[in-house]
Design an enzyme around this catalytic site. Sequence first.
Site, PDB file in Angstrom:
ATOM      1  N   ARG A  20       5.181 -12.950   9.617  1.00  0.00           N
ATOM      2  CA  ARG A  20       5.839 -11.683   9.316  1.00  0.00           C
ATOM      3  C   ARG A  20       7.180 -11.631  10.034  1.00  0.00           C
ATOM      4  O   ARG A  20       7.409 -12.353  11.009  1.00  0.00           O
ATOM      5  CB  ARG A  20       4.963 -10.514   9.735  1.00  0.00           C
ATOM      6  CG  ARG A  20       4.579 -10.522  11.210  1.00  0.00           C
ATOM      7  CD  ARG A  20       3.648  -9.372  11.579  1.00  0.00           C
ATOM      8  NE  ARG A  20       4.366  -8.122  11.647  1.00  0.00           N
ATOM      9  CZ  ARG A  20       4.117  -7.077  10.860  1.00  0.00           C
ATOM     10  NH1 ARG A  20       3.152  -7.127   9.974  1.00  0.00           N
ATOM     11  NH2 ARG A  20       4.822  -5.975  10.964  1.00  0.00           N
ATOM     12  N   LYS A  58       4.227   0.651   9.580  1.00  0.00           N
ATOM     13  CA  LYS A  58       4.238   1.973   8.954  1.00  0.00           C
ATOM     14  C   LYS A  58       3.542   3.012   9.830  1.00  0.00           C
ATOM     15  O   LYS A  58       3.935   4.174   9.850  1.00  0.00           O
ATOM     16  CB  LYS A  58       3.593   1.905   7.564  1.00  0.00           C
ATOM     17  CG  LYS A  58       4.539   1.315   6.524  1.00  0.00           C
ATOM     18  CD  LYS A  58       3.923   1.314   5.140  1.00  0.00           C
ATOM     19  CE  LYS A  58       2.963   0.174   4.994  1.00  0.00           C
ATOM     20  NZ  LYS A  58       2.483   0.013   3.610  1.00  0.00           N
ATOM     21  N   GLU A 116       0.873  -1.172   0.000  1.00  0.00           N
ATOM     22  CA  GLU A 116       0.000   0.000   0.000  1.00  0.00           C
ATOM     23  C   GLU A 116       0.912   1.225   0.000  1.00  0.00           C
ATOM     24  O   GLU A 116       1.800   1.330   0.859  1.00  0.00           O
ATOM     25  CB  GLU A 116      -0.890   0.005   1.247  1.00  0.00           C
ATOM     26  CG  GLU A 116      -1.845   1.182   1.208  1.00  0.00           C
ATOM     27  CD  GLU A 116      -2.792   1.277   2.405  1.00  0.00           C
ATOM     28  OE1 GLU A 116      -2.757   0.398   3.290  1.00  0.00           O
ATOM     29  OE2 GLU A 116      -3.561   2.257   2.426  1.00  0.00           O
TER      30      GLU A 116
END
Length: 561
Positions: free
Chosen positions: A263, A273, A37
């Site tokens: 992850r 983020k 994104e």
Amino acid sequence: MNELPSNTANSNFIRDIIDNDLRDGLCEKVVTRFPPEPNGYLHIGHAKSIYLNFGVAQDFGGRCHLRFDDTNPTREEQEYIDAIKTDIQWLGLDWGDHLYYASDYFEQLYDWAVHLIQIGKAYVDDLTADEIRNYRGTLTEPGRNSPHRDRPTEESLNLFSRMRKGEFPNGKRVVRAKIDMASGNINLRDPIMYRIIHSKHPRTANKWCIYPTYDFAHGQSDSIEHVSHSICTLEFEDHRPLYDWFVENLPVPSRPHQHEFARLNLSYTILSKRVLTQLIRDNYVSGWDDPRMPTLSGMRRRGFPSEAIREFVNRIGVAKNDSVVDIAILEYCVRDFLNQQAERRMAVLRPLKVVIENYPDGKTEDLEAPNNPAKEEVGTRKLPFSREIYIERDDFMEAPPKKFFRFAPEREVRLRYGYLITCTDVKKDPNGEIIELRAQYDPATKGGNAPDGRKVKGTLHWVSASHAIDAEVHLFEHLFTESEPRSDEDLLKGINASSLEILHGCKLEPSLGNLDKGQTVQFERKGYFCTDTDSTSDRILFNRTIGLRDSWSKTQSSKGG
Ligand code: ATP
Ligand code: MG
């Protein structure tokens, strides 16, 4: 795509799944995608996903797409799109012709939403966001149906087209899939497919004021691109039934499958983020590419080679359960690569002047120094030597303890690639602070060895005072003090207040004045350093990439007693 070294083919459960799918004829061509994104810069966690997606595509003769998941214009920017591309290329990867955007599919996604409404599997809801939350239920309680759930199809179609036309403000209405408000999986309790966002989009500008959610866009985008294996992180595991539901209920062109892996979590680091954005906004760091940031741009600016990041990702492998990886492994990979590759230079970070009294005033000699003693082929360079030099302040002690083998009164040491010198006097200012040393050199010891074979234990790095370049040097520590920093409201308490140390008046050997941007070198005995992107001829600025040894764990264990 650049060839990845074959050790990326380390087997892992994702590769096993693909192997089986190919064998069983469930997949003809392996197509993966990396779907960032564009609401921030990439961090080292993304590198794990990137190497996994590009790596399996390459090894199975397939391809990997770069697809921007640009479905929320309030947080997305062109700057991020550009930065993400730069970072992926820096990692040595190439998406070829396969650059896509979820926004390329907005028209198709809209049509598919209309289709679901038409077949009675979606509806326009007028509940507010708070009401939707209240109706959703909890993990232990089922949700309740919205009063609008059974409104006539025609009414929903009409409202949806008016949503698109911009007749309603943000948040006024949404489109929801009609699945099951009592599902044990909250993601299936009539999830939102479309919301109204009057916001300019980086690519479609003001064409749209309704945007698909991640859940409604992702699987269908995979399908349009004929992605075979949609590899994502574990937090999407509970979304998989929804991913499948959309793909099964729509006339999509292909049937992709989602697979989840753990992850990357890294000690002393937060890979989110949202948190990184907050650190920038609150000025704890200078930006996305601050050398302390766990972003790829920060690591690049700090001098981390992309090869070391690739090696790190190889080493940690791909698993199905979450864990925290010790940041020392990443640092080891950086140090190991630079130890082999980086050229050696001399730089004095905290200078102390030494005047060599028996060396002629005004004379300069060019000494020969190897660029890398372990790699003869990278050649040598000239190192000027003169009567006044700088050594490192902490390489001298007036009253040295037993194991201190460096410089001290009346002691002889070796100047690397230079001469043997003996300390003859110590000059102090009125406060008793040492400001200068006096020494004698032995002219018969050029190159650093005594012809009579006398033993000299200490070897110091040094820089000729009149030839030295002045520089500012930045030293870094981890951004967080705890090995598993918290990303909640206590985040700020865990920030390391001394993560940046700025040294002024450092003295560098002259050849460091024309180092390539991005070239990392070893300052002998001090670690690996590279010029900062802000460095100019007026303000030469170096970043310490990493120390020579693992000084962090050492200081931690000595603090502990
Ligand atoms: P963040 O949690 O940092 O905000 P994100 O997951 O929202 O990241 P995206 O741009 O959506 O960021 O991520 C793109 C891809 O990178 C996704 O497939 C995601 O699963 C993967 N990814 C994100 N963070 C990590 C991580 N720490 N380790 C491995 N893969 C990751
Ligand atoms: Mg995301």
